[in-house]
Design a protein around this motif. Structure first.
Motif, PDB file in Angstrom:
ATOM      1  N   ASP A  89       0.828  -1.213   0.000  1.00 31.66           N
ATOM      2  CA  ASP A  89       0.000   0.000   0.000  1.00 31.66           C
ATOM      3  C   ASP A  89       0.866   1.269   0.000  1.00 31.66           C
ATOM      4  O   ASP A  89       0.319   2.373  -0.123  1.00 31.66           O
ATOM      5  N   THR A  90       2.169   1.109   0.138  1.00 33.25           N
ATOM      6  CA  THR A  90       3.061   2.260   0.126  1.00 33.25           C
ATOM      7  C   THR A  90       2.968   2.996  -1.203  1.00 33.25           C
ATOM      8  O   THR A  90       3.136   2.392  -2.267  1.00 33.25           O
ATOM      9  N   ALA A  91       2.678   4.290  -1.125  1.00 32.94           N
ATOM     10  CA  ALA A  91       2.488   5.091  -2.333  1.00 32.94           C
ATOM     11  C   ALA A  91       2.223   6.533  -1.935  1.00 32.94           C
ATOM     12  O   ALA A  91       1.983   6.826  -0.756  1.00 32.94           O
ATOM     13  N   VAL A  92       2.249   7.400  -2.929  1.00 29.49           N
ATOM     14  CA  VAL A  92       1.717   8.748  -2.755  1.00 29.49           C
ATOM     15  C   VAL A  92       0.230   8.680  -3.083  1.00 29.49           C
ATOM     16  O   VAL A  92      -0.149   8.189  -4.155  1.00 29.49           O
ATOM     17  N   TYR A  93      -0.578   9.147  -2.175  1.00 32.03           N
ATOM     18  CA  TYR A  93      -2.034   9.112  -2.333  1.00 32.03           C
ATOM     19  C   TYR A  93      -2.525  10.498  -2.740  1.00 32.03           C
ATOM     20  O   TYR A  93      -2.211  11.501  -2.087  1.00 32.03           O
ATOM     21  N   TYR A  94      -3.295  10.525  -3.808  1.00 29.70           N
ATOM     22  CA  TYR A  94      -3.803  11.777  -4.375  1.00 29.70           C
ATOM     23  C   TYR A  94      -5.326  11.845  -4.256  1.00 29.70           C
ATOM     24  O   TYR A  94      -6.019  10.869  -4.545  1.00 29.70           O
ATOM     25  N   CYS A  95      -5.789  13.008  -3.904  1.00 25.05           N
ATOM     26  CA  CYS A  95      -7.213  13.294  -3.880  1.00 25.05           C
ATOM     27  C   CYS A  95      -7.631  13.820  -5.257  1.00 25.05           C
ATOM     28  O   CYS A  95      -6.871  14.556  -5.900  1.00 25.05           O
ATOM     29  N   ASN A  96      -8.836  13.462  -5.672  1.00 25.66           N
ATOM     30  CA  ASN A  96      -9.359  13.902  -6.965  1.00 25.66           C
ATOM     31  C   ASN A  96     -10.827  14.259  -6.804  1.00 25.66           C
ATOM     32  O   ASN A  96     -11.555  13.607  -6.045  1.00 25.66           O
ATOM     33  N   ALA A  97     -11.269  15.287  -7.505  1.00 28.67           N
ATOM     34  CA  ALA A  97     -12.675  15.677  -7.397  1.00 28.67           C
ATOM     35  C   ALA A  97     -13.138  16.396  -8.658  1.00 28.67           C
ATOM     36  O   ALA A  97     -12.346  17.090  -9.312  1.00 28.67           O
ATOM     37  N   TYR A  98     -14.417  16.202  -8.955  1.00 25.32           N
ATOM     38  CA  TYR A  98     -15.071  16.937 -10.036  1.00 25.32           C
ATOM     39  C   TYR A  98     -15.887  18.036  -9.387  1.00 25.32           C
ATOM     40  O   TYR A  98     -16.832  17.761  -8.647  1.00 25.32           O
ATOM     41  N   ILE A  99     -15.504  19.283  -9.684  1.00 27.16           N
ATOM     42  CA  ILE A  99     -16.055  20.432  -8.972  1.00 27.16           C
ATOM     43  C   ILE A  99     -16.597  21.462  -9.949  1.00 27.16           C
ATOM     44  O   ILE A  99     -15.912  21.810 -10.928  1.00 27.16           O
ATOM     45  N   ALA A 100     -17.806  21.914  -9.629  1.00 27.77           N
ATOM     46  CA  ALA A 100     -18.374  23.039 -10.364  1.00 27.77           C
ATOM     47  C   ALA A 100     -18.033  24.307  -9.615  1.00 27.77           C
ATOM     48  O   ALA A 100     -18.396  24.475  -8.454  1.00 27.77           O
ATOM     49  N   GLY A 101     -17.290  25.179 -10.255  1.00 22.62           N
ATOM     50  CA  GLY A 101     -16.867  26.408  -9.610  1.00 22.62           C
ATOM     51  C   GLY A 101     -17.809  27.561  -9.918  1.00 22.62           C
ATOM     52  O   GLY A 101     -18.691  27.465 -10.770  1.00 22.62           O
ATOM     53  N   THR A 102     -17.593  28.631  -9.210  1.00 24.67           N
ATOM     54  CA  THR A 102     -18.357  29.851  -9.461  1.00 24.67           C
ATOM     55  C   THR A 102     -17.436  30.886 -10.102  1.00 24.67           C
ATOM     56  O   THR A 102     -16.232  30.923  -9.804  1.00 24.67           O
ATOM     57  N   PRO A 103     -17.957  31.772 -10.907  1.00 27.23           N
ATOM     58  CA  PRO A 103     -19.343  31.878 -11.334  1.00 27.23           C
ATOM     59  C   PRO A 103     -19.708  31.056 -12.561  1.00 27.23           C
ATOM     60  O   PRO A 103     -20.867  31.008 -12.965  1.00 27.23           O
ATOM     61  N   SER A 104     -18.745  30.348 -13.162  1.00 25.36           N
ATOM     62  CA  SER A 104     -19.027  29.690 -14.440  1.00 25.36           C
ATOM     63  C   SER A 104     -19.949  28.473 -14.319  1.00 25.36           C
ATOM     64  O   SER A 104     -20.654  28.139 -15.260  1.00 25.36           O
ATOM     65  N   LEU A 105     -19.884  27.766 -13.166  1.00 28.86           N
ATOM     66  CA  LEU A 105     -20.607  26.514 -12.913  1.00 28.86           C
ATOM     67  C   LEU A 105     -20.124  25.381 -13.814  1.00 28.86           C
ATOM     68  O   LEU A 105     -20.741  24.315 -13.864  1.00 28.86           O
ATOM     69  N   ARG A 106     -19.003  25.579 -14.489  1.00 33.82           N
ATOM     70  CA  ARG A 106     -18.454  24.520 -15.325  1.00 33.82           C
ATOM     71  C   ARG A 106     -17.756  23.488 -14.436  1.00 33.82           C
ATOM     72  O   ARG A 106     -16.982  23.853 -13.537  1.00 33.82           O
ATOM     73  N   VAL A 107     -18.000  22.215 -14.706  1.00 36.61           N
ATOM     74  CA  VAL A 107     -17.396  21.150 -13.901  1.00 36.61           C
ATOM     75  C   VAL A 107     -15.995  20.857 -14.429  1.00 36.61           C
ATOM     76  O   VAL A 107     -15.810  20.595 -15.615  1.00 36.61           O
TER      77      VAL A 107
END
Length: 121
Positions: A89-107
């Motif tokens: 399990d040894t590794a670099v662990y990365y977080c990932n997310a699909y986010i709609a930002g403001t003001p564009s609301l584009r994901v």
């Protein structure tokens, strides 16, 4: 802009546990899928676990039964509880997310910078 910041990595003995956290911040309207990936030395980045906004989850076969992904939508945070850790399990662990930002609301897809997990005696 949007940022993902991971925390909770470190050195742990085989069989031990760690809890990773990833907090999203910035101009956020909503967050869809969130997930954890990992990259071991000399290997490609791989999916560990993913969670939808409704908290449906999916795991890599190698971590099923040992890792649990969860999220707190009110805190824009995703967690990865890792139990019965193994040296592989040894590794670099990365977080990932699909986010709609403001003001564009584009994901858009965002990545954290990673946190190192080392499982060794």
């Amino acid at each position: 802009q949007v940022q993902l910041v991971e925390s909770g990595g470190g050195l742990v003995q085989p069989g031990g546990s760690l809890r990773l956290s990833c907090a999203a911040s910035g101009r956020i309207f909503s967050i869809n899928d969130m997930g954890w990936y990992r990259q071991a030395p000399g290997k490609e980045r791989e999916l560990v676990a993913i969670i939808t906004r409704a908290s449906s989850t999916n795991y890599a076969d190698s971590v099923k039964g040992r890792f649990t992904i969860s999220r707190e939508n009110a805190k824009n945070t995703v967690y990865l509880q890792m139990n019965s850790l193994k040296p592989e399990d040894t590794a670099v662990y990365y977080c990932n997310a699909y986010i709609a930002g403001t003001p564009s609301l584009r994901v858009m897809n965002y990545w954290g910078k990673g946190t190192l997990v080392t499982v060794s005696s």
